[in-house]
Design an enzyme around this catalytic site. Sequence first.
Site, PDB file in Angstrom:
ATOM      1  N   HIS A 152      25.058   8.015-114.521  1.00 21.56           N
ATOM      2  CA  HIS A 152      25.408   7.538-113.185  1.00 21.56           C
ATOM      3  C   HIS A 152      24.806   6.167-112.919  1.00 21.56           C
ATOM      4  O   HIS A 152      23.877   5.751-113.600  1.00 21.56           O
ATOM      5  CB  HIS A 152      24.907   8.516-112.111  1.00 21.56           C
ATOM      6  CG  HIS A 152      25.766   9.735-111.974  1.00 21.56           C
ATOM      7  ND1 HIS A 152      25.687  10.794-112.860  1.00 21.56           N
ATOM      8  CD2 HIS A 152      26.728  10.062-111.070  1.00 21.56           C
ATOM      9  CE1 HIS A 152      26.569  11.728-112.499  1.00 21.56           C
ATOM     10  NE2 HIS A 152      27.214  11.304-111.419  1.00 21.56           N
ATOM     11  N   LYS A 156      21.619   6.412-107.746  1.00 21.16           N
ATOM     12  CA  LYS A 156      21.668   7.867-107.501  1.00 21.16           C
ATOM     13  C   LYS A 156      20.257   8.435-107.465  1.00 21.16           C
ATOM     14  O   LYS A 156      19.460   8.165-108.364  1.00 21.16           O
ATOM     15  CB  LYS A 156      22.508   8.555-108.597  1.00 21.16           C
ATOM     16  CG  LYS A 156      22.696  10.049-108.361  1.00 21.16           C
ATOM     17  CD  LYS A 156      23.722  10.623-109.319  1.00 21.16           C
ATOM     18  CE  LYS A 156      23.817  12.130-109.233  1.00 21.16           C
ATOM     19  NZ  LYS A 156      24.265  12.624-107.921  1.00 21.16           N
TER      20      LYS A 156
HETATM   21  P1  NAP Z   1      24.285   5.989-100.144  1.00 23.08           P
HETATM   22  O1  NAP Z   1      25.015   4.721-100.451  1.00 23.08           O
HETATM   23  O2  NAP Z   1      22.783   5.994-100.112  1.00 23.08           O
HETATM   24  O3  NAP Z   1      24.847   6.485 -98.721  1.00 23.08           O
HETATM   25  C1  NAP Z   1      24.309   7.534 -97.974  1.00 23.08           C
HETATM   26  C2  NAP Z   1      24.383   7.109 -96.513  1.00 23.08           C
HETATM   27  O4  NAP Z   1      24.084   8.212 -95.664  1.00 23.08           O
HETATM   28  C3  NAP Z   1      23.370   6.009 -96.173  1.00 23.08           C
HETATM   29  O5  NAP Z   1      24.009   4.995 -95.405  1.00 23.08           O
HETATM   30  C4  NAP Z   1      22.335   6.774 -95.358  1.00 23.08           C
HETATM   31  O6  NAP Z   1      21.626   5.957 -94.481  1.00 23.08           O
HETATM   32  C5  NAP Z   1      23.227   7.751 -94.641  1.00 23.08           C
HETATM   33  N1  NAP Z   1      22.530   8.857 -93.993  1.00 23.08           N
HETATM   34  C6  NAP Z   1      21.290   9.360 -94.222  1.00 23.08           C
HETATM   35  N2  NAP Z   1      21.025  10.366 -93.369  1.00 23.08           N
HETATM   36  C7  NAP Z   1      22.117  10.516 -92.579  1.00 23.08           C
HETATM   37  C8  NAP Z   1      22.449  11.380 -91.492  1.00 23.08           C
HETATM   38  N3  NAP Z   1      21.592  12.307 -91.056  1.00 23.08           N
HETATM   39  N4  NAP Z   1      23.659  11.269 -90.900  1.00 23.08           N
HETATM   40  C9  NAP Z   1      24.532  10.332 -91.321  1.00 23.08           C
HETATM   41  N5  NAP Z   1      24.272   9.464 -92.336  1.00 23.08           N
HETATM   42  C10 NAP Z   1      23.082   9.552 -92.966  1.00 23.08           C
HETATM   43  O7  NAP Z   1      24.717   7.153-101.148  1.00 23.08           O
HETATM   44  P2  NAP Z   1      26.153   7.362-101.849  1.00 23.08           P
HETATM   45  O8  NAP Z   1      26.162   6.724-103.181  1.00 23.08           O
HETATM   46  O9  NAP Z   1      27.245   7.057-100.875  1.00 23.08           O
HETATM   47  O10 NAP Z   1      26.097   8.927-102.139  1.00 23.08           O
HETATM   48  C11 NAP Z   1      26.000   9.863-101.082  1.00 23.08           C
HETATM   49  C12 NAP Z   1      26.028  11.276-101.643  1.00 23.08           C
HETATM   50  O11 NAP Z   1      27.319  11.537-102.201  1.00 23.08           O
HETATM   51  C13 NAP Z   1      25.019  11.526-102.784  1.00 23.08           C
HETATM   52  O12 NAP Z   1      24.485  12.837-102.625  1.00 23.08           O
HETATM   53  C14 NAP Z   1      25.894  11.466-104.034  1.00 23.08           C
HETATM   54  O13 NAP Z   1      25.350  12.215-105.111  1.00 23.08           O
HETATM   55  C15 NAP Z   1      27.155  12.090-103.498  1.00 23.08           C
HETATM   56  N6  NAP Z   1      28.369  11.821-104.274  1.00 23.08           N
HETATM   57  C16 NAP Z   1      29.234  12.865-104.403  1.00 23.08           C
HETATM   58  C17 NAP Z   1      30.435  12.694-105.036  1.00 23.08           C
HETATM   59  C18 NAP Z   1      31.391  13.862-105.117  1.00 23.08           C
HETATM   60  O14 NAP Z   1      32.484  13.715-105.697  1.00 23.08           O
HETATM   61  N7  NAP Z   1      31.058  15.012-104.544  1.00 23.08           N
HETATM   62  C19 NAP Z   1      30.763  11.457-105.571  1.00 23.08           C
HETATM   63  C20 NAP Z   1      29.861  10.397-105.446  1.00 23.08           C
HETATM   64  C21 NAP Z   1      28.659  10.583-104.768  1.00 23.08           C
HETATM   65  P3  NAP Z   1      20.087   5.521 -94.878  1.00 23.08           P
HETATM   66  O15 NAP Z   1      20.175   4.845 -96.191  1.00 23.08           O
HETATM   67  O16 NAP Z   1      19.668   4.641 -93.756  1.00 23.08           O
HETATM   68  O17 NAP Z   1      19.302   6.803 -94.964  1.00 23.08           O
END
Ligand code: NAP
Length: 264
Positions: A152, A156
């Site tokens: 990844h 991550k």
């Molecule tokens: P990211 O860029 O760090 O985005 C996460 C966002 O959520 C950040 O803006 C964060 O803000 C915000 N956040 C934190 N607490 C929150 C709350 N209580 N309410 C609303 N927003 C909040 O991470 P990402 O790469 O998008 O990944 C997010 C998740 O998706 C991870 O767990 C990843 O493993 C997963 N994912 C899943 C798939 C799938 O197919 N299922 C695919 C890709 C990724 P702050 O930074 O200010 O805390």
Amino acid sequence: MPTHMSEIRVAICGILGRMGQEMREGLSRDPELAVVGGCDPRNADATSRGNIVVAQTLGGLLDSTSADVVVDFTTAEAAAENASIALGRGTSIVIGTTGLTEAQLETIDTLAQKAGAAAFVAPNFAIGAVLLMQFARIASRYFDSAEIIETHHNGKIDAPSGTALLTAKMMREARDTPFAGDNVSKHVVPGSRGAVYGDLHIHSMRMPGFVASHQVIFGGPGQSLTIRHDSIGRDSFVPGVAFAVKHVRGRVGLIYGLDKLMDI
Ligand code: NAP
């Protein structure tokens, strides 16, 4: 923002994150869906962004905007909290966030049953990754040795990936006997054989240049089989999320894995 009667109103948690931004753009292009708002603590002033409201919390958002389904791509702690807020209001939630524990999933299931709403959780929304898991499940019956490598992007925060763990779980459940062990008795560098999940080894790589890749490698006398899937862009996750949003309505309780909603 006014929406057409037939459109499903979607709110996105983590809308300013990598996946949240991709979901906002991708789901907005689907004529059956309307992204009506989002929440993210990164939005310091809780004002509108573009033509939708972005609040700091889901509670704050749902106080001002109604949604039919909440989509969550945040952190495990935040997703558990957002599930309780959404389900507390009788609103179904689609969670793509990985790293939720069994205990958190059980709590989410209880809340969903109580609310008469659905909590859909999938560690991977890419159709190719869902197929990889199915193919790996089948191959597990015919090969005694297998290992998983997941790669990844370096942003991550959890390891191994939720997809690798679910794949390992499905592979083990497909067999009556454990996978073959190895003969390594001397670990020159600790952890050199990767994480051990039951009897399967999972190796996690983190580096720029990747979004999400998974390989399941099977070994047998004189042959090996490699099943590999690469998400080269976050747009690979959009159709699966849109599909889940459209199919959770009318369902009750926890549903885990996209394969449960697909005819495979
Ligand atoms: P990211 O860029 O760090 O985005 C996460 C966002 O959520 C950040 O803006 C964060 O803000 C915000 N956040 C934190 N607490 C929150 C709350 N209580 N309410 C609303 N927003 C909040 O991470 P990402 O790469 O998008 O990944 C997010 C998740 O998706 C991870 O767990 C990843 O493993 C997963 N994912 C899943 C798939 C799938 O197919 N299922 C695919 C890709 C990724 P702050 O930074 O200010 O805390």
